[in-house]
Design an enzyme around this catalytic site. Structure first.
Site, mmCIF file in Angstrom:
data_model
loop_
_atom_site.group_PDB
_atom_site.id
_atom_site.type_symbol
_atom_site.label_atom_id
_atom_site.label_comp_id
_atom_site.label_asym_id
_atom_site.label_seq_id
_atom_site.Cartn_x
_atom_site.Cartn_y
_atom_site.Cartn_z
ATOM 1 N N ARG A 1 0.828 -1.216 0.000
ATOM 2 C CA ARG A 1 0.000 0.000 0.000
ATOM 3 C C ARG A 1 0.855 1.256 0.000
ATOM 4 O O ARG A 1 0.493 2.265 -0.609
ATOM 5 C CB ARG A 1 -0.946 -0.028 1.205
ATOM 6 C CG ARG A 1 -2.085 -1.049 1.008
ATOM 7 C CD ARG A 1 -2.746 -1.396 2.312
ATOM 8 N NE ARG A 1 -3.924 -2.245 2.183
ATOM 9 C CZ ARG A 1 -3.916 -3.575 2.039
ATOM 10 N NH1 ARG A 1 -2.755 -4.233 1.991
ATOM 11 N NH2 ARG A 1 -5.043 -4.256 1.937
ATOM 12 N N ASP B 1 -3.903 -15.376 7.588
ATOM 13 C CA ASP B 1 -2.653 -15.955 7.054
ATOM 14 C C ASP B 1 -1.922 -16.814 8.083
ATOM 15 O O ASP B 1 -0.888 -17.406 7.772
ATOM 16 C CB ASP B 1 -1.729 -14.831 6.567
ATOM 17 C CG ASP B 1 -2.319 -14.106 5.359
ATOM 18 O OD1 ASP B 1 -3.126 -14.724 4.637
ATOM 19 O OD2 ASP B 1 -1.976 -12.929 5.147
HETATM 20 C C1 S3P Z 1 -4.192 -9.033 2.373
HETATM 21 C C2 S3P Z 1 -5.410 -9.554 2.602
HETATM 22 C C3 S3P Z 1 -5.677 -10.991 2.855
HETATM 23 C C4 S3P Z 1 -4.388 -11.747 3.170
HETATM 24 C C5 S3P Z 1 -3.255 -11.360 2.280
HETATM 25 C C6 S3P Z 1 -2.977 -9.874 2.393
HETATM 26 C C7 S3P Z 1 -4.055 -7.587 2.124
HETATM 27 O O1 S3P Z 1 -6.266 -11.544 1.716
HETATM 28 O O2 S3P Z 1 -4.601 -13.131 3.075
HETATM 29 O O3 S3P Z 1 -2.091 -12.064 2.602
HETATM 30 O O4 S3P Z 1 -2.929 -7.052 2.198
HETATM 31 O O5 S3P Z 1 -5.080 -6.939 1.860
HETATM 32 P P1 S3P Z 1 -7.866 -11.432 1.485
HETATM 33 O O6 S3P Z 1 -8.216 -10.012 1.555
HETATM 34 O O7 S3P Z 1 -8.161 -11.986 0.138
HETATM 35 O O8 S3P Z 1 -8.429 -12.255 2.599
#
Ligand code: S3P
Length: 438
Positions: free
Chosen positions: A26, A321
């Site tokens: 981000r 995660d």
């Molecule tokens: C993340 C959101 C999660 C996570 C990924 C990182 C993010 O995925 O599993 O490792 O940085 O927005 P999801 O939003 O698909 O659950």
């Protein structure tokens, strides 16, 4: 690249964990959207984030690495992204590709998104559907809404109110990022609150964001379109999802005593710590401070006798995660650990529910899958001796290496190369703390 982890001495010392992956992606994306130079310290230099850095360059930013972890990005500016000449390859990174799709969808440019075999198998419709509602044309996609995908973004995206059918920070973020280019307010409703780094960073860069409660566990997030985003200086906190591996090692290896410094302490990411404390883990907070709009903490973790617990489904988004490594830790606890509501684990870098079950099976740990729940029948020890298939998934690789540090027999993984997507120095760091990994 296969690796084997063996039981050795305790895990001891002090370590700084690399930058948070979600925040690193981000930071680059917002740097791309702001006009002027943003400075980022502590950026995670894993392959996933490097793919996003390269993509920012393809869309018109000037991205420079000044020193390890220290990056400068001169943004193209919201509304001024350039059409990339070639397909953007996000490698293994679901976050990179889905967030960038949201950004590109708010610009009148044609972009092709692609990734490796793991990313090509993951669902993109969850992002493409709302973006299409906002006016994006989906020009090409592989079967089932998979990569490679070619889209043409909207010059004036429609501001929508979107209730996401899946609890996903990536979906929420894609819609909000597209909404930045829309005239008017874009809102996302999530039934289960997911990580909020996009919302926090939107405010930090100067956008107008409102967050309110929605139902028992959800939230409604609104962003006002076409803000002026000002470049910022950011420090990326340590990644709690990466810290989970040394934390696991310290808990399950007897007589361990480990200090981890500068970890992100954001309530949308602390589900694992809550769970471990319920299991009886000896985890102590020894310092706390604020950095770039996030709280960070130093933690001391010691070898602990753990008991099985019941992890409620509403906690899943805050530790999504961390289930693979929790399953490993649960093998060393006494009694059943029930992890509920894990359907999203099936669509990660691998089908993590299946990959974890196969890894437990290979190492003699009794467990079962009931619907979307995983139950590990902990006995206080794991036999080990198995080889684990990692399926291009960094977290499966690191989780089962941690098992080998405390199991009766060594644990081997078939391929450690994907560890570099999120934690390039994982093996040397673990070795420096006393782990036997070769
Ligand atoms: C993340 C959101 C999660 C996570 C990924 C990182 C993010 O995925 O599993 O490792 O940085 O927005 P999801 O939003 O698909 O659950």
């Amino acid at each position: 690249m296969p690796l084997t982890a063996r039981r050795a001495g305790p895990i001891k010392g002090r370590a700084r964990i690399p930058g948070d992956k979600s925040i690193s992606h981000r930071a680059l994306l917002f740097g791309l959207l702001a006009v002027g130079e943003s400075e980022i310290e502590g950026l995670l230099e894993g392959e996933d984030v490097l793919a996003t850095a390269k993509a920012c360059g393809q869309l018109g930013a000037r991205v420079e690495r000044k020193a390890p972890g220290s990056w400068r990005i001169a943004g193209a500016g919201l509304g001024s992204l350039l059409a990339p000449r070639e397909a953007i390859d996000f490698g293994n990174s679901g976050t990179g590709v889905r967030l960038m799709m949201g950004l590109a969808a708010g610009h009148p440019i044609e972009t092709v998104f692609d990734g490796d075999a793991s990313l090509r198998s993951r669902p993109m419709r969850r992002v493409l559907d709302p973006l299409a509602k906002m006016g994006t044309e989906i020009l090409e996609q592989a079967e089932g809404g998979r990569l490679p995908v070619r889209i043409r973004g909207a010059r004036d995206p429609f501001p929508i109110e979107y209730e996401s059918p899946v609890p996903s920070a990536q979906v929420k973020s894609a819609v909000l990022l597209c909404g930045l280019a829309a005239p008017g307010e874009t809102a996302v409703i999530e039934r289960e609150a997911t990580r909020d780094h996009t919302e926090r960073m939107l405010s930090y860069f100067g956008a107008d964001v409102e967050v309110s409660k929605h139902g028992a566990h959800g939230r409604r997030v609104t962003v006002k379109g076409r803000p002026r985003l000002a470049p910022q200086k950011l420090r990326v906190p340590g990644d709690p999802s990466s810290a989970a591996f040394p934390v696991a090692a310290a808990l399950i290896v007897r007589d361990s005593d480990l200090v981890l410094e500068g970890l992100l302490d954001n309530p949308s990411r602390t589900g694992l710590l809550t769970t471990l404390k319920e299991m009886g883990a000896d985890i102590e907070e020894i310092a706390r401070r604020e950095e770039s709009g996030e709280t960070v903490v130093d933690l001391r973790v010691r070898g602990s006798a753990l008991k099985g617990v019941d992890v409620p489904p509403e906690r899943a988004p805050s530790m999504i995660d961390e289930y693979p490594v929790l399953a490993v830790i649960a093998s060393f606890a006494e009694g059943d650990t029930i992890m509920r509501g894990l359907s999203e684990l099936r669509v990660k870098e691998s089908d993590r529910l299946a990959a974890v079950a196969a890894g437990l099976e290979a190492n003699g740990v009794s467990h079962e899958i009931r619907g979307d729940d995983l139950i590990v029948h902990g006995t206080g020890r794991a036999p080990g001796g198995g080889e684990v298939k990692t399926h291009m998934d960094h977290r499966i690789a690191m989780s089962f290496l941690m098992m080998g540090l405390a199991s009766d027999k060594p644990v081997r993984i078939d391929d450690a190369s994907f560890v570099a997507t999120s934690f390039p120095d994982f093996v040397p760091l673990m070795r420096s703390l006393g782990a036997d990994i070769s």
